[in-house]
Write an enzyme that holds these catalytic residues in place. Structure first.
Site, PDB file in Angstrom:
ATOM      1  N   MET A 163      78.148  37.751  43.959  1.00  0.00           N
ATOM      2  CA  MET A 163      79.014  37.100  44.859  1.00  0.00           C
ATOM      3  C   MET A 163      79.172  38.102  46.173  1.00  0.00           C
ATOM      4  SD  MET A 163      82.626  37.658  42.985  1.00  0.00           S
ATOM      5  CE  MET A 163      83.404  39.196  42.350  1.00  0.00           C
ATOM      6  N   ARG A 296      87.806  39.641  37.314  1.00  0.00           N
ATOM      7  CA  ARG A 296      89.081  40.370  37.291  1.00  0.00           C
ATOM      8  C   ARG A 296      89.360  40.713  35.612  1.00  0.00           C
ATOM      9  NH1 ARG A 296      92.860  38.061  42.233  1.00  0.00           N
ATOM     10  NH2 ARG A 296      91.569  39.055  43.687  1.00  0.00           N
ATOM     11  N   TYR A 436      87.598  47.475  43.063  1.00  0.00           N
ATOM     12  CA  TYR A 436      86.969  46.472  43.246  1.00  0.00           C
ATOM     13  C   TYR A 436      87.609  45.131  42.596  1.00  0.00           C
ATOM     14  CZ  TYR A 436      83.628  47.432  39.277  1.00  0.00           C
ATOM     15  OH  TYR A 436      82.776  47.613  38.315  1.00  0.00           O
ATOM     16  N   GLU A 437      87.024  43.981  43.039  1.00  0.00           N
ATOM     17  CA  GLU A 437      87.536  42.798  42.417  1.00  0.00           C
ATOM     18  C   GLU A 437      89.282  42.654  42.849  1.00  0.00           C
ATOM     19  OE1 GLU A 437      85.559  40.652  42.065  1.00  0.00           O
ATOM     20  OE2 GLU A 437      83.674  41.908  41.423  1.00  0.00           O
ATOM     21  N   GLY A 438      89.658  43.215  43.922  1.00  0.00           N
ATOM     22  CA  GLY A 438      91.148  43.062  44.228  1.00  0.00           C
ATOM     23  C   GLY A 438      91.654  44.461  43.777  1.00  0.00           C
TER      24      GLY A 438
END
Length: 585
Positions: A163, A296, A436-438
Site C-alpha cells: 500500500m 493495524r 508505522y500504520e499510524g
C-alpha cells in the site's frame, strides 16, 4: 543459544478452556467443521515452519539486508526460497476467501499464525501480511473484474501486495498528498507521483507486486475528500492472467532503517503508471482504511510476537547464566533467574504476552462473528467492538512489546548489546511497530477522539458491561483477590471515560489520549487474566494452568497498579501540559 518455540500449548488452553472456540465456530455458517483440535494441529505445523525455516534466516537477513541495483530489489539470501515454500505450503491462503482460492479458515488462526511469523522473522511476515491487507481492500471495494484478475494470485501468494500512502510532505495528514491520477479514456488512469516508506514495495520472488496507491483526480478538491484509491501493478496483466509489459512502477531507492533490514522499504516512483480505480472517486480513504485497520491489528500482533520471542530467549539465558548469591542466602553462583529483579523483568514480559494473546484471540473471534454470524445485529455489534479494540491492540501491544524487548535485552546484560545473541535486533525491529500504520499517539487520538463516541457514546459502556459481567461470573472460581482489583481498575477506566465525555475539546482529548489508552489496555489485559485464572481452576493442575494462576496474581499485584497513577494523571487534565509557552522549551 535458545531457539523459538511456538506457544502451541498456550493456544490450545485458550481455544479449549477460555473461549470455547468450538461452540463459537459451530454458530458461524461455513465454520461448522472447524474446531480447536483442527486449529491446534494447523498451528503446530505453522510453528514448525516458523521455527525451522524462518527463524534461521532472521539474523542473517538483518545483517545482509536488501539491495537495489539497476532498479531491481534483491532480498537477503534464502528469503525468496522461503517465501515460495511458504506460499506453496498454502500459508498465504489460510484465511483467504474460498471464492478466489483461499482456504477460508477463521481469523483466529490467521492472527495466531501472524504472531508466529512475527516472533520468528518480522521482516518476512510483512510480505504476506501486507498482501493480505491489500486483498481485504480489493475484496471489499474493487470491481468484479479487478477481483477476478488479482485476488486469486494474491491469495495464493503467487503475487504480493503493498500500500502506497505516505509522501514526503504527507504522512499522517494524507490530505496534503500530491500524487495525481489522470483518466486515460479507457477506464484506466495514469498515476504520477512519489511515495516513501513503502514496505514490500518490490521483491525478487517472481510474480507481480500489486500496489494500492492514493492519488488525486484532476478535478478533486483539496483535503481528504479529494483522495481516490487506485490499483497499479508492477506488471500489466493480459486477459488470460499472464504477465505483460512492465508498468511505470519503479523503485527509486531503499530506505536505510534502524531495523527490519530484510524487508525492502522502498521509495516508489509512479511514472504515468497505469492503474484502475478501487471504490468510488473521492472515497479513497474509506477503501484504504479497510486495509489500514486490518494492518493495524496485524502490527499489534507484531508487538506480541516480538515480546514472545524476546522473553523466550531471556528466560533461556537466565536459567543458564550463573552470577551472585541467591536472594534467600543460597551460596553462589546461582542462575540469575533466581534474582528478584531478573524475575520481575521476565514475569512482566510473560504476563503481557499471555494476556495479549488472549485478547488477540477474543478480538479475532469478534472479527469472525462480524463476518459470518446469521444475526445482523450481532454482526454489527461485534464489528463495533473490533473497531473499538483496534487502536488499543495496535498501540498497547507494540508499546508493551517494545518494553518487553528492552527488558529481555537487559536480562542478558552485556550480551544483550551484542549482535550474535539476537536481542538487540528484537529491540530495533520492535521499535518500528510503534510508528508505522499510524503512530501510537495517533492510535490513542483515534480511541479518545472517534471510537469512544461510536454508538452515541454507548459503545465503550457496552464493552465495560461485558467485562463486568465476566468478572462477576469468574468471582467464585478466580477469587476476590484477583477479581476485585480488576473491577476497581475498571471503575477507574469508567470514571476517566466519563470525565473525557464531560470535558470534551481537542486539547483535553489530546492531553489524555496516550495515558487513557494504556489505562484501557491494562484493564483489558486484567480482564483476560481473570478469565484465564478462572479457566485454570476448572481443569487439572497442568503446567499451563499452574503457570496461569501464578501469572494472574503477578499481573494484578505488580502491573495493574499502574492504573492508579494513570488515573491520577488523567484527572489533572491538560493545564500543566499547555502552560509553558512554546518559546520557553
Amino acid at each position: 543459544m535458545a531457539t523459538y518455540t511456538a506457544p502451541v500449548d498456550d493456544i490450545g488452553f485458550l481455544l479449549t478452556r477460555v473461549f470455547d472456540f468450538d461452540a463459537t465456530m459451530a454458530g458461524l455458517p461455513g465454520f461448522e467443521e472447524v474446531n480447536a483440535e483442527l486449529a491446534v494441529s494447523v498451528l503446530e505445523e505453522a510453528g514448525k515452519f516458523a521455527a525451522g525455516v524462518l527463524e534461521p534466516l532472521n539474523r542473517p537477513g538483518d545483517e545482509e539486508g536488501c539491495t537495489l541495483e539497476n532498479g531491481l530489489v534483491t532480498t537477503p539470501k534464502g528469503v525468496a526460497d522461503a517465501y515460495r515454500a511458504f506460499a506453496d505450503a498454502g500459508w498465504c491462503s489460510l484465511s483467504g476467501n474460498p471464492e478466489y482460492g483461499g482456504q477460508g479458515l477463521p481469523r483466529v488462526l490467521q492472527i495466531l499464525l501472524d504472531e508466529m511469523l512475527s516472533s520468528a522473522n518480522l521482516s518476512f511476515g510483512l510480505f504476506p501480511g501486507l498482501t493480505r491487507g491489500a486483498v481485504e481492500a480489493i475484496g471489499h471495494h474493487a470491481s468484479a473484474e479487478l477481483k477476478a484478475t488479482y485476488l486469486p494470485k494474491m491469495i495464493s501468494g503467487e503475487w504480493t501486495g503493498a500500500m502506497a500512502l505516505t509522501e514526503a510532505s504527507a504522512g499522517t495528514d494524507l490530505g496534503l498528498l500530491n500524487t495525481r491520477a489522470v483518466p486515460n479514456g479507457d477506464g484506466s488512469y495514469a498515476i504520477t507521483g512519489t511515495k516513501i516508506f513503502i514496505s514490500s514495495g518490490d521483491q525478487d520472488f517472481g510474480g507481480n507486486v500489486i500496489h494500492l496507491v492514493l492519488a488525486r483526480l484532476p478535478d478533486a478538491p483539496k483535503g481528504v475528500k479529494g483522495i481516490s484509491l487506485f490499483l497499479a501493478p508492477k506488471f500489466l496483466v493480459h486477459a488470460d492472467g499472464s504477465l505483460g509489459a512492465r508498468n511505470g512502477v519503479n523503485v527509486g531507492a531503499l530506505e536505510h532503517k534502524m531495523g527490519i533490514h530484510a524487508q525492502p522499504t522502498c521509495v516508489m516512483n509512479y511514472d504515468g503508471a497505469t492503474g484502475w480505480l478501487v471504490g468510488e472517486p473521492g472515497r479513497g480513504l474509506n477503501a484504504m482504511f479497510t486495509m489500514m485497520n486490518a494492518e493495524r491489528l496485524f502490527v499489534g500482533i507484531q508487538g506480541l510476537g516480538i515480546a514472545e520471542a524476546a522473553n523466550q530467549k531471556a528466560v533461556a539465558y537466565a536459567r543458564e547464566r550463573l552470577q551472585g548469591h541467591g536472594a534467600d542466602g543460597t551460596p553462589g553462583p546461582v542462575a540469575i533467574i533466581n534474582h528478584p529483579d531478573v524475575r520481575k523483568m521476565l514475569l512482566t514480559g510473560r504476563a503481557f504476552a499471555d494476556a495479549a494473546r488472549a485478547l488477540a484471540v477474543w478480538t479475532a473471534l469478534q472479527m469472525d462473528i462480524a463476518d459470518r454470524h446469521p444475526d445482523a445485529t450481532v454482526r454489527r455489534e461485534a464489528d463495533a467492538l473490533v473497531a473499538l479494540l483496534t487502536p488499543v491492540v495496535k498501540a498497547a501491544f507494540t508499546d508493551f512489546g517494545f518494553e518487553t524487548a528492552v527488558a529481555s535485552q537487559q536480562v542478558l546484560g552485556g550480551h544483550g548489546y551484542i549482535r550474535e545473541w539476537g536481542m538487540e535486533q528484537f529491540v530495533r525491529d520492535a521499535r518500528i511497530a510503534q510508528i508505522y500504520e499510524g503512530t501510537n499517539g495517533v492510535q490513542a487520538l483515534d480511541l479518545v477522539g472517534r471510537k469512544l463516541g461510536l454508538e452515541g457514546g454507548k459503545l465503550p459502556q457496552r464493552f465495560f458491561d461485558l467485562i463486568k459481567a465476566d468478572l462477576d461470573a469468574a468471582l467464585p472460581s478466580a477469587g476476590a483477590a484477583l477479581v476485585t482489583p480488576v473491577a476497581e481498575a475498571l471503575a477507574r477506566l469508567q470514571g476517566a471515560t466519563a470525565r473525557l465525555a464531560a470535558n470534551g475539546g481537542a486539547v483535553e482529548a489530546g492531553a489524555a489520549a496516550t495515558d487513557y489508552l494504556r489505562l484501557f489496555a491494562l484493564v483489558a489485559l486484567g480482564w483476560m487474566w481473570v478469565r484465564m485464572a478462572a479457566a485454570a481452576t476448572d481443569e487439572a493442575a497442568t503446567p499451563v494452568a499452574q503457570r496461569k494462576a501464578v501469572l494472574a496474581r503477578f499481573f494484578v499485584e505488580r502491573m495493574l497498579p499502574q492504573t492508579l497513577g494513570l488515573d491520577a494523571a488523567l484527572a489533572h487534565g491538560a493545564p500543566s501540559l499547555m502552560a509553558l509557552h512554546a518559546d520557553a522549551f
